[in-house]
Design a protein around this motif. Sequence first.
Motif, PDB file in Angstrom:
ATOM      1  N   GLY A 183       5.658   4.743   2.473  1.00 52.50           N
ATOM      2  CA  GLY A 183       5.912   6.109   2.911  1.00 52.50           C
ATOM      3  C   GLY A 183       5.340   7.143   1.953  1.00 52.50           C
ATOM      4  N   CYS A 184       4.291   6.772   1.238  1.00 55.09           N
ATOM      5  CA  CYS A 184       3.684   7.666   0.250  1.00 55.09           C
ATOM      6  C   CYS A 184       2.202   7.886   0.569  1.00 55.09           C
ATOM      7  N   CYS A 185       1.630   8.845  -0.117  1.00 63.56           N
ATOM      8  CA  CYS A 185       0.189   9.027  -0.075  1.00 63.56           C
ATOM      9  C   CYS A 185      -0.265   9.290  -1.505  1.00 63.56           C
ATOM     10  N   GLY A 186      -1.538   9.198  -1.734  1.00 59.33           N
ATOM     11  CA  GLY A 186      -2.066   9.437  -3.062  1.00 59.33           C
ATOM     12  C   GLY A 186      -3.176  10.477  -3.017  1.00 59.33           C
ATOM     13  N   PHE A 187      -3.426  11.077  -4.149  1.00 57.30           N
ATOM     14  CA  PHE A 187      -4.489  12.074  -4.260  1.00 57.30           C
ATOM     15  C   PHE A 187      -5.308  11.763  -5.499  1.00 57.30           C
ATOM     16  N   MET A 188      -6.601  12.085  -5.420  1.00 56.91           N
ATOM     17  CA  MET A 188      -7.481  11.838  -6.539  1.00 56.91           C
ATOM     18  C   MET A 188      -8.612  12.843  -6.478  1.00 56.91           C
ATOM     19  N   ARG A 189      -9.017  13.319  -7.612  1.00 57.80           N
ATOM     20  CA  ARG A 189     -10.162  14.222  -7.661  1.00 57.80           C
ATOM     21  C   ARG A 189     -11.439  13.407  -7.538  1.00 57.80           C
ATOM     22  N   PRO A 190     -12.342  13.771  -6.640  1.00 63.09           N
ATOM     23  CA  PRO A 190     -13.575  12.992  -6.474  1.00 63.09           C
ATOM     24  C   PRO A 190     -14.516  13.133  -7.662  1.00 63.09           C
ATOM     25  N   THR A 250       0.850  -1.185   0.000  1.00 59.86           N
ATOM     26  CA  THR A 250       0.000   0.000   0.000  1.00 59.86           C
ATOM     27  C   THR A 250       0.889   1.240   0.000  1.00 59.86           C
ATOM     28  N   LEU A 251       0.330   2.359  -0.410  1.00 60.87           N
ATOM     29  CA  LEU A 251       1.115   3.600  -0.429  1.00 60.87           C
ATOM     30  C   LEU A 251       1.683   3.948   0.945  1.00 60.87           C
ATOM     31  N   PRO A 252       0.898   3.887   2.036  1.00 64.07           N
ATOM     32  CA  PRO A 252       1.489   4.193   3.345  1.00 64.07           C
ATOM     33  C   PRO A 252       2.652   3.261   3.721  1.00 64.07           C
ATOM     34  N   GLU A 253       2.585   1.997   3.272  1.00 64.63           N
ATOM     35  CA  GLU A 253       3.680   1.072   3.558  1.00 64.63           C
ATOM     36  C   GLU A 253       4.968   1.496   2.834  1.00 64.63           C
TER      37      GLU A 253
END
Length: 133
Positions: free
Chosen positions: A126-133, A121-124
């Motif tokens: 050390g990342c995060c993700g973004f997406m437009r709803p 997963t991204l947190p594993e």
Amino acid sequence: MHIEEYTTYQESEVLALYGSVGWTAYTEQPEALRRGFAGSLLTLAARENGTLVGLLRAVGDGCTVVLVQDLLVRPDHQRRGIGTALMQAVLERFRSVRQVQLLTDDTEKTKGFYRSLGLLTLPELGCCGFMRP
């Protein structure tokens, strides 16, 4: 079961497959789905006796990033290794690509499936993700 590149778009079988898993956002806009297929980096099909039972669609540049956009298997063919075979095929094909990404449902079953293929997963990471709803 046989995996092959999906090179000739056949709307009726594609819509039937997407409909079988309830992905109505796709089936309600068949022309957008057709254009999406045309713009894809790679589409792989899983066939059983000539019938489309699974599909993986990837987008990206194929060199630095690949996004697995769609991975779907007909419900009556799930838990037979079809999704695993499709993912392994794309991971092997793009083994030298720095980032192979995907977005999916946040369920333990889904996360367990992708973890079994060596994905994190991204947190594993050390990342995060973004997406437009």
